[in-house]
Design an enzyme around this catalytic site. Structure first.
Site, PDB file in Angstrom:
ATOM      1  CG  MET A 173      46.752  41.446  32.367  1.00 57.87           C
ATOM      2  SD  MET A 173      48.375  42.246  32.347  1.00 57.87           S
ATOM      3  CE  MET A 173      47.958  43.893  32.889  1.00 57.87           C
ATOM      4  CG  ASN A 229      42.767  44.196  41.023  1.00 55.46           C
ATOM      5  OD1 ASN A 229      42.906  45.401  40.829  1.00 55.46           O
ATOM      6  ND2 ASN A 229      42.348  43.713  42.170  1.00 55.46           N
ATOM      7  CG  HIS A 262      37.176  46.516  37.417  1.00 56.15           C
ATOM      8  ND1 HIS A 262      36.467  46.740  36.251  1.00 56.15           N
ATOM      9  CD2 HIS A 262      38.478  46.722  37.105  1.00 56.15           C
ATOM     10  CE1 HIS A 262      37.295  47.079  35.289  1.00 56.15           C
ATOM     11  NE2 HIS A 262      38.530  47.068  35.769  1.00 56.15           N
ATOM     12  N   GLY A 298      33.703  46.264  35.359  1.00 56.09           N
ATOM     13  CA  GLY A 298      33.980  46.386  33.932  1.00 56.09           C
ATOM     14  C   GLY A 298      34.317  45.044  33.304  1.00 56.09           C
ATOM     15  CG  HIS A 299      37.791  42.836  34.394  1.00 50.02           C
ATOM     16  ND1 HIS A 299      38.290  43.537  35.463  1.00 50.02           N
ATOM     17  CD2 HIS A 299      38.764  42.867  33.441  1.00 50.02           C
ATOM     18  CE1 HIS A 299      39.510  43.969  35.179  1.00 50.02           C
ATOM     19  NE2 HIS A 299      39.815  43.586  33.955  1.00 50.02           N
ATOM     20  N   GLY A 309      37.381  45.458  26.460  1.00 47.78           N
ATOM     21  CA  GLY A 309      36.802  46.742  26.833  1.00 47.78           C
ATOM     22  C   GLY A 309      37.281  47.860  25.929  1.00 47.78           C
ATOM     23  CD  GLU A 310      33.515  50.284  22.629  1.00 45.05           C
ATOM     24  OE1 GLU A 310      33.080  51.348  23.143  1.00 45.05           O
ATOM     25  OE2 GLU A 310      32.949  49.698  21.684  1.00 45.05           O
ATOM     26  CB  SER A 350      43.168  46.515  37.652  1.00 44.88           C
ATOM     27  OG  SER A 350      42.263  45.537  37.176  1.00 44.88           O
ATOM     28  NE  ARG A 351      48.066  49.978  34.710  1.00 43.62           N
ATOM     29  CZ  ARG A 351      49.285  49.608  35.092  1.00 43.62           C
ATOM     30  NH1 ARG A 351      49.811  50.161  36.164  1.00 43.62           N
ATOM     31  NH2 ARG A 351      49.956  48.695  34.418  1.00 43.62           N
TER      32      ARG A 351
END
Length: 290
Positions: free
Chosen positions: A30, A32, A34, A36-37, A149-150, A188-189
């Protein structure tokens, strides 16, 4: 990296890649983005020859219109992140492109059992929205492998069950959670958190670790462990939604006979609703003790 906005353009690019004999890896997001993506993109590039990412803020999975409105939209920065990694194609559709007949007229996909409880209780309809948009994206891209992602453990379980139940012919890879130095799961949050709140948010990881250590030490009163975990979060200004121990494959409440467990947490801190989890493999730990 090329960016396309229509399904027709997307499928033209993928058709060419497939004609060249390339294995297609898919990373739906979605935006934004970071680190992790980026780890998901890296995993897709390692497994596949051609990496497709998507950015679509899916209105069907938001049960709070204000939450949808304030979700970060950072396309230019996201494109730069993807260009720095091995992403070949970005699909960036509009809502009208994804739901041409309107959202209310959209056929929906519902995945029973694993969608229930946990975030399914807190966010009614959320996983129907997730399953619907991911199913549409899978049919558009037709990947050889998809990467998630887990951190979003229940979402991953929903997608795996959907792929299995609908006999979709590709693999779903779960990629380990990427964390900040204090253990906070990247999300993202996290942008909704102040600097002080980001430090406090590391307590979620501490709670998960403490419960895991107690289970590995032989504790089996999961309900009591979860109550204590909630109390710790309350003491650090969180509003806990849930702290639960589940069987990792079915997401059923854990019993003393289960050996593959997952501890799941959801809690609100400031303006952010944060989720995280930690696996506990008792079968593996017993072998290791020997």
């Amino acid at each position: 990296m090329k960016t396309v906005e229509t399904i027709a353009e997307l499928q033209t690019e993928i058709k060419a890649a497939r004609a060249a004999g390339k294995r297609i890896g898919f990373v739906p997001t979605m935006g934004n983005l970071h680190e992790g993506h980026m780890i998901l993109v890296d995993a897709a590039a390692e497994e596949c020859d051609y990496v497709v990412a998507s950015i679509f803020i899916n209105p069907l999975q938001f049960n709070d219109i204000d939450d949808l409105g304030r979700y970060p939209r950072t396309l230019s920065a996201d494109q730069e992140h993807l260009k720095d990694r091995d992403c070949d194609l970005l699909f960036y559709p509009s809502v009208d492109e994804m739901y041409p007949d309107g959202q209310e007229a959209q056929t929906t996909v519902s995945v029973p059992v694993v969608s229930e409880g946990l975030c399914g209780d807190s966010r009614p309809g959320h996983f129907d929205g997730v399953a619907t948009v991911v199913s549409k994206l899978f049919h558009m891209v037709q990947p050889d492998a998809a990467f998630f992602g887990e951190k979003d453990f229940q979402q991953l379980a929903v997608i795996r069950k959907m792929v299995r139940d609908l006999n979709l012919p590709f693999d779903v890879f779960g990629v380990p959670t990427c964390r900040e130095e204090n253990g906070l799961a990247m999300s993202s949050r996290n942008n909704y958190l102040s600097d002080d709140e980001k430090q406090t948010a590391g307590q979620i990881y501490s709670v998960l670790t403490e419960i895991k250590d107690k289970i590995l030490a032989g504790e089996r009163n999961f309900a009591e462990l979860c109550v204590l975990g909630k109390q710790t979060l309350l003491e650090h200004d969180f509003q806990p939604d849930y702290v639960e121990v589940r069987e990792a494959n079915s997401l059923a409440p854990a019993t003393e006979d289960d050996t593959d467990l997952v501890i799941l947490v959801a809690a609100i801190l400031g303006k952010a609703r944060l989720i995280d989890n930690m696996r506990v493999n008792l079968a593996h730990s017993k072998v290791g003790d020997i």
